[in-house]
Design a protein around this motif. Structure first.
Motif, PDB file in Angstrom:
ATOM      1  N   PHE A 124      -1.418  23.879  53.298  1.00 20.51           N
ATOM      2  CA  PHE A 124      -1.908  25.199  52.918  1.00 20.51           C
ATOM      3  C   PHE A 124      -2.720  25.021  51.642  1.00 20.51           C
ATOM      4  O   PHE A 124      -2.156  24.837  50.553  1.00 20.51           O
ATOM      5  N   SER A 125      -4.036  25.050  51.753  1.00 20.17           N
ATOM      6  CA  SER A 125      -4.906  24.835  50.600  1.00 20.17           C
ATOM      7  C   SER A 125      -4.987  26.099  49.753  1.00 20.17           C
ATOM      8  O   SER A 125      -5.623  27.087  50.149  1.00 20.17           O
ATOM      9  N   ILE A 126      -4.340  26.062  48.603  1.00 17.18           N
ATOM     10  CA  ILE A 126      -4.375  27.210  47.704  1.00 17.18           C
ATOM     11  C   ILE A 126      -5.787  27.425  47.164  1.00 17.18           C
ATOM     12  O   ILE A 126      -6.219  28.565  46.945  1.00 17.18           O
ATOM     13  N   GLU A 127      -6.528  26.336  46.980  1.00 19.61           N
ATOM     14  CA  GLU A 127      -7.906  26.448  46.485  1.00 19.61           C
ATOM     15  C   GLU A 127      -8.778  27.212  47.484  1.00 19.61           C
ATOM     16  O   GLU A 127      -9.514  28.129  47.112  1.00 19.61           O
ATOM     17  N   LYS A 128      -8.674  26.849  48.752  1.00 24.26           N
ATOM     18  CA  LYS A 128      -9.461  27.555  49.775  1.00 24.26           C
ATOM     19  C   LYS A 128      -9.001  29.001  49.899  1.00 24.26           C
ATOM     20  O   LYS A 128      -9.804  29.914  50.113  1.00 24.26           O
ATOM     21  N   TYR A 129      -7.703  29.202  49.769  1.00 23.23           N
ATOM     22  CA  TYR A 129      -7.139  30.547  49.866  1.00 23.23           C
ATOM     23  C   TYR A 129      -7.688  31.428  48.750  1.00 23.23           C
ATOM     24  O   TYR A 129      -8.153  32.545  48.989  1.00 23.23           O
ATOM     25  N   ALA A 130      -7.664  30.920  47.540  1.00 29.36           N
ATOM     26  CA  ALA A 130      -8.166  31.683  46.398  1.00 29.36           C
ATOM     27  C   ALA A 130      -9.656  31.988  46.547  1.00 29.36           C
ATOM     28  O   ALA A 130     -10.120  33.083  46.189  1.00 29.36           O
ATOM     29  N   ALA A 131     -10.395  31.021  47.098  1.00 28.50           N
ATOM     30  CA  ALA A 131     -11.844  31.199  47.259  1.00 28.50           C
ATOM     31  C   ALA A 131     -12.181  32.335  48.221  1.00 28.50           C
ATOM     32  O   ALA A 131     -13.263  32.933  48.130  1.00 28.50           O
ATOM     33  N   LEU A 132     -11.268  32.647  49.118  1.00 24.75           N
ATOM     34  CA  LEU A 132     -11.501  33.738  50.068  1.00 24.75           C
ATOM     35  C   LEU A 132     -11.250  35.105  49.439  1.00 24.75           C
ATOM     36  O   LEU A 132     -11.529  36.131  50.065  1.00 24.75           O
ATOM     37  N   ALA A 133     -10.734  35.128  48.209  1.00 23.68           N
ATOM     38  CA  ALA A 133     -10.377  36.384  47.535  1.00 23.68           C
ATOM     39  C   ALA A 133      -9.592  37.276  48.479  1.00 23.68           C
ATOM     40  O   ALA A 133      -9.992  38.403  48.804  1.00 23.68           O
ATOM     41  N   PRO A 134      -8.448  36.789  48.932  1.00 18.13           N
ATOM     42  CA  PRO A 134      -7.705  37.500  49.972  1.00 18.13           C
ATOM     43  C   PRO A 134      -7.182  38.861  49.520  1.00 18.13           C
ATOM     44  O   PRO A 134      -6.745  39.032  48.385  1.00 18.13           O
ATOM     45  N   ASP A 135      -7.250  39.810  50.451  1.00 21.13           N
ATOM     46  CA  ASP A 135      -6.655  41.115  50.208  1.00 21.13           C
ATOM     47  C   ASP A 135      -5.206  41.132  50.673  1.00 21.13           C
ATOM     48  O   ASP A 135      -4.368  41.831  50.086  1.00 21.13           O
ATOM     49  N   VAL A 136      -4.909  40.381  51.733  1.00 23.48           N
ATOM     50  CA  VAL A 136      -3.562  40.359  52.278  1.00 23.48           C
ATOM     51  C   VAL A 136      -3.348  39.101  53.102  1.00 23.48           C
ATOM     52  O   VAL A 136      -4.302  38.550  53.680  1.00 23.48           O
ATOM     53  N   LEU A 137      -2.123  38.611  53.130  1.00 26.35           N
ATOM     54  CA  LEU A 137      -1.719  37.496  53.976  1.00 26.35           C
ATOM     55  C   LEU A 137      -0.741  38.045  55.017  1.00 26.35           C
ATOM     56  O   LEU A 137       0.179  38.772  54.671  1.00 26.35           O
ATOM     57  N   ILE A 138      -0.969  37.686  56.286  1.00 24.12           N
ATOM     58  CA  ILE A 138      -0.120  38.199  57.362  1.00 24.12           C
ATOM     59  C   ILE A 138       0.424  37.043  58.196  1.00 24.12           C
ATOM     60  O   ILE A 138      -0.335  36.165  58.616  1.00 24.12           O
ATOM     61  N   THR A 139       1.719  37.053  58.432  1.00 24.13           N
ATOM     62  CA  THR A 139       2.311  36.019  59.274  1.00 24.13           C
ATOM     63  C   THR A 139       3.557  36.569  59.960  1.00 24.13           C
ATOM     64  O   THR A 139       3.904  37.749  59.796  1.00 24.13           O
ATOM     65  N   THR A 140       4.204  35.724  60.736  1.00 26.35           N
ATOM     66  CA  THR A 140       5.418  36.123  61.441  1.00 26.35           C
ATOM     67  C   THR A 140       6.641  35.634  60.669  1.00 26.35           C
ATOM     68  O   THR A 140       6.526  34.896  59.686  1.00 26.35           O
ATOM     69  N   MET A 141       7.831  36.028  61.155  1.00 22.90           N
ATOM     70  CA  MET A 141       9.078  35.615  60.528  1.00 22.90           C
ATOM     71  C   MET A 141      10.078  35.276  61.628  1.00 22.90           C
ATOM     72  O   MET A 141      10.273  36.068  62.555  1.00 22.90           O
ATOM     73  N   PHE A 142      10.708  34.101  61.521  1.00 18.49           N
ATOM     74  CA  PHE A 142      11.628  33.617  62.539  1.00 18.49           C
ATOM     75  C   PHE A 142      13.084  33.616  62.078  1.00 18.49           C
ATOM     76  O   PHE A 142      13.909  32.934  62.663  1.00 18.49           O
ATOM     77  N   ASP A 143      13.377  34.358  61.029  1.00 19.76           N
ATOM     78  CA  ASP A 143      14.770  34.458  60.604  1.00 19.76           C
ATOM     79  C   ASP A 143      15.028  35.838  60.017  1.00 19.76           C
ATOM     80  O   ASP A 143      14.108  36.641  59.839  1.00 19.76           O
ATOM     81  N   SER A 144      16.287  36.117  59.743  1.00 19.90           N
ATOM     82  CA  SER A 144      16.660  37.428  59.208  1.00 19.90           C
ATOM     83  C   SER A 144      16.430  37.525  57.703  1.00 19.90           C
ATOM     84  O   SER A 144      16.528  38.608  57.134  1.00 19.90           O
ATOM     85  N   ALA A 145      16.102  36.391  57.090  1.00 20.79           N
ATOM     86  CA  ALA A 145      15.906  36.380  55.641  1.00 20.79           C
ATOM     87  C   ALA A 145      14.488  36.770  55.226  1.00 20.79           C
ATOM     88  O   ALA A 145      14.202  36.910  54.044  1.00 20.79           O
ATOM     89  N   GLY A 146      13.595  36.915  56.194  1.00 27.83           N
ATOM     90  CA  GLY A 146      12.225  37.295  55.868  1.00 27.83           C
ATOM     91  C   GLY A 146      11.372  36.140  55.395  1.00 27.83           C
ATOM     92  O   GLY A 146      10.396  36.331  54.654  1.00 27.83           O
ATOM     93  N   THR A 147      11.704  34.916  55.825  1.00 29.97           N
ATOM     94  CA  THR A 147      10.909  33.739  55.453  1.00 29.97           C
ATOM     95  C   THR A 147       9.561  33.790  56.167  1.00 29.97           C
ATOM     96  O   THR A 147       9.505  33.915  57.390  1.00 29.97           O
ATOM     97  N   LEU A 148       8.485  33.695  55.404  1.00 25.55           N
ATOM     98  CA  LEU A 148       7.149  33.775  55.976  1.00 25.55           C
ATOM     99  C   LEU A 148       6.783  32.471  56.672  1.00 25.55           C
ATOM    100  O   LEU A 148       6.741  31.411  56.052  1.00 25.55           O
ATOM    101  N   TRP A 149       6.513  32.556  57.955  1.00 22.87           N
ATOM    102  CA  TRP A 149       6.264  31.396  58.805  1.00 22.87           C
ATOM    103  C   TRP A 149       5.016  30.633  58.367  1.00 22.87           C
ATOM    104  O   TRP A 149       3.950  31.205  58.168  1.00 22.87           O
ATOM    105  N   TYR A 150       5.186  29.333  58.189  1.00 23.57           N
ATOM    106  CA  TYR A 150       4.112  28.392  57.832  1.00 23.57           C
ATOM    107  C   TYR A 150       3.604  28.544  56.398  1.00 23.57           C
ATOM    108  O   TYR A 150       2.596  27.944  56.031  1.00 23.57           O
ATOM    109  N   VAL A 151       4.266  29.351  55.593  1.00 23.26           N
ATOM    110  CA  VAL A 151       3.932  29.399  54.169  1.00 23.26           C
ATOM    111  C   VAL A 151       4.851  28.395  53.482  1.00 23.26           C
ATOM    112  O   VAL A 151       6.072  28.579  53.460  1.00 23.26           O
TER     113      VAL A 151
END
Length: 348
Positions: A124-151
């Protein structure tokens, strides 16, 4: 790459044992072409503007001054949003397969038009992520703890500082629930949910569900096993936690179900078998994980595998471990299993 989840097993184990999450994504990527717009997805954006808010499956409400324009998402989520006419700017997760082709989890997205922040687990390239000036990150969750998948755990705090996140749960519920949640999310982002392609896909899903229910009712003695292959082990998935299997079971499909004691090592998702013991359960149809992280049936050379009655009878189909959560992409999942049941012979 390993990360202890709330269920006390590793994410690496989840990926290796795709059977635990629902098996096979190739069908999800080759959905019906009916009503598609090749350039913009299947539904046009409505140009929605103004303040935006969305309450995710953690109970967290994200509020922004305007509808997100720079969206970064897990690949499968990006693919689902694309089907509703929402184009994400960046993705993370399995996106490019061998030869530069799109991974099955990328669906119909043109992967040349998105920034890939990471293609494999832990990337997960934080540099590329920051360069996109993200408004929101969206992913799925595979547990009851709310762990963000692939983050990645090691960088999740830095990632969280750059943009708020939305999590859609795909844990311990039926497929129709996360499908509806993705529908609501796409609508909030400005998708035209009254577009013919969208409403047609939902109708085809409902028709496919009715077909699967009828097929299961007509063949109640046909046993279906959900499996996934690695070099050393064969994984048999239970139905209790996987969104697709829970739904198929509710429609009447008769699944092989490992006992809870056998699934303990797999966090309740699956049982691990040596290839010598791959014949532990009798099955007439085998659904196999065809994500890029799993060994495909055609590549399995184990003699014990080739001797299985379902394999000898040619009654092996694909299953999507991480369904692309649009109605269009889930239609083939239902249709494939319905067809397999309709044609199946009792071989176990």
């Amino acid at each position: 790459m390993s990360h202890a989840r709330a269920t006390h097993f590793t994410r690496r184990g989840l990926l290796a044992a795709g059977g635990a999450l629902g098996l096979g994504a190739a069908l999800a990527a080759c959905g019906d072409d009916k009503g598609k717009d090749a350039d913009s997805g299947k539904a046009a954006k409505t140009g929605k503007s103004g303040p935006w808010s969305f309450k995710d499956d953690r109970g967290t409400t994200v509020k922004l001054d305007k509808v997100p324009a720079s969206i970064v998402a897990f690949t499968g989520v990006g693919a689902a949003l694309y089907d509703y006419g929402i184009q994400v700017k960046g993705v993370f997760g399995p996106t490019k397969a061998g030869g530069g082709k799109a991974d099955v989890q990328a669906g119909d997205m043109d992967i040349s038009k998105v920034t890939v922040l990471g293609n494999t687990w832990g990337q997960f390239s934080i540099e590329k992520y920051a360069a996109l000036a993200p408004d929101v990150l969206i992913t799925t969750m595979f547990d009851s703890a709310g762990t963000l998948w692939y983050v990645p755990d090691e960088s999740k705090k830095k990632i969280a500082q750059l943009a708020p996140s939305v999590g859609i749960s795909v844990y311990d519920r039926r497929l129709t629930q996360p499908l509806q949640r993705m529908w609501e999310l796409a609508e909030s982002l400005g998708a035209d949910m009254k577009a013919a392609a969208v409403t047609d896909a939902k109708k085809r899903f409902e028709d496919a569900a009715a077909r699967l229910r009828a097929a299961a009712k007509a063949k109640p003695d046909i046993k279906v096993m959900a499996g996934s292959a690695s070099d050393q082990l064969f994984y048999v998935s239970g139905t209790d936690l996987s969104i697709d299997l829970e739904y198929f079971k509710a429609l009447g499909v008769n699944f092989v179900e490992p006992p809870e004691s056998a699934k303990k090592q797999g966090g309740g998702w699956y049982e691990s078998l040596s290839w010598e013991n791959v014949d532990k359960y009798q099955a007439d149809i085998i659904m196999m994980d065809d994500r890029s992280s799993a060994i495909q049936p055609a590549e399995i050379s184990k003699a014990t595998w080739k001797k299985l009655p379902a394999v000898k009878a040619g009654q092996v189909i694909a299953r999507s471990p991480e369904p692309i959560l649009s109605y269009d992409k889930c239609v083939p999942l239902l249709t494939s299993l319905a067809e397999a049941l309709e044609k199946a012979k009792k071989v176990s």
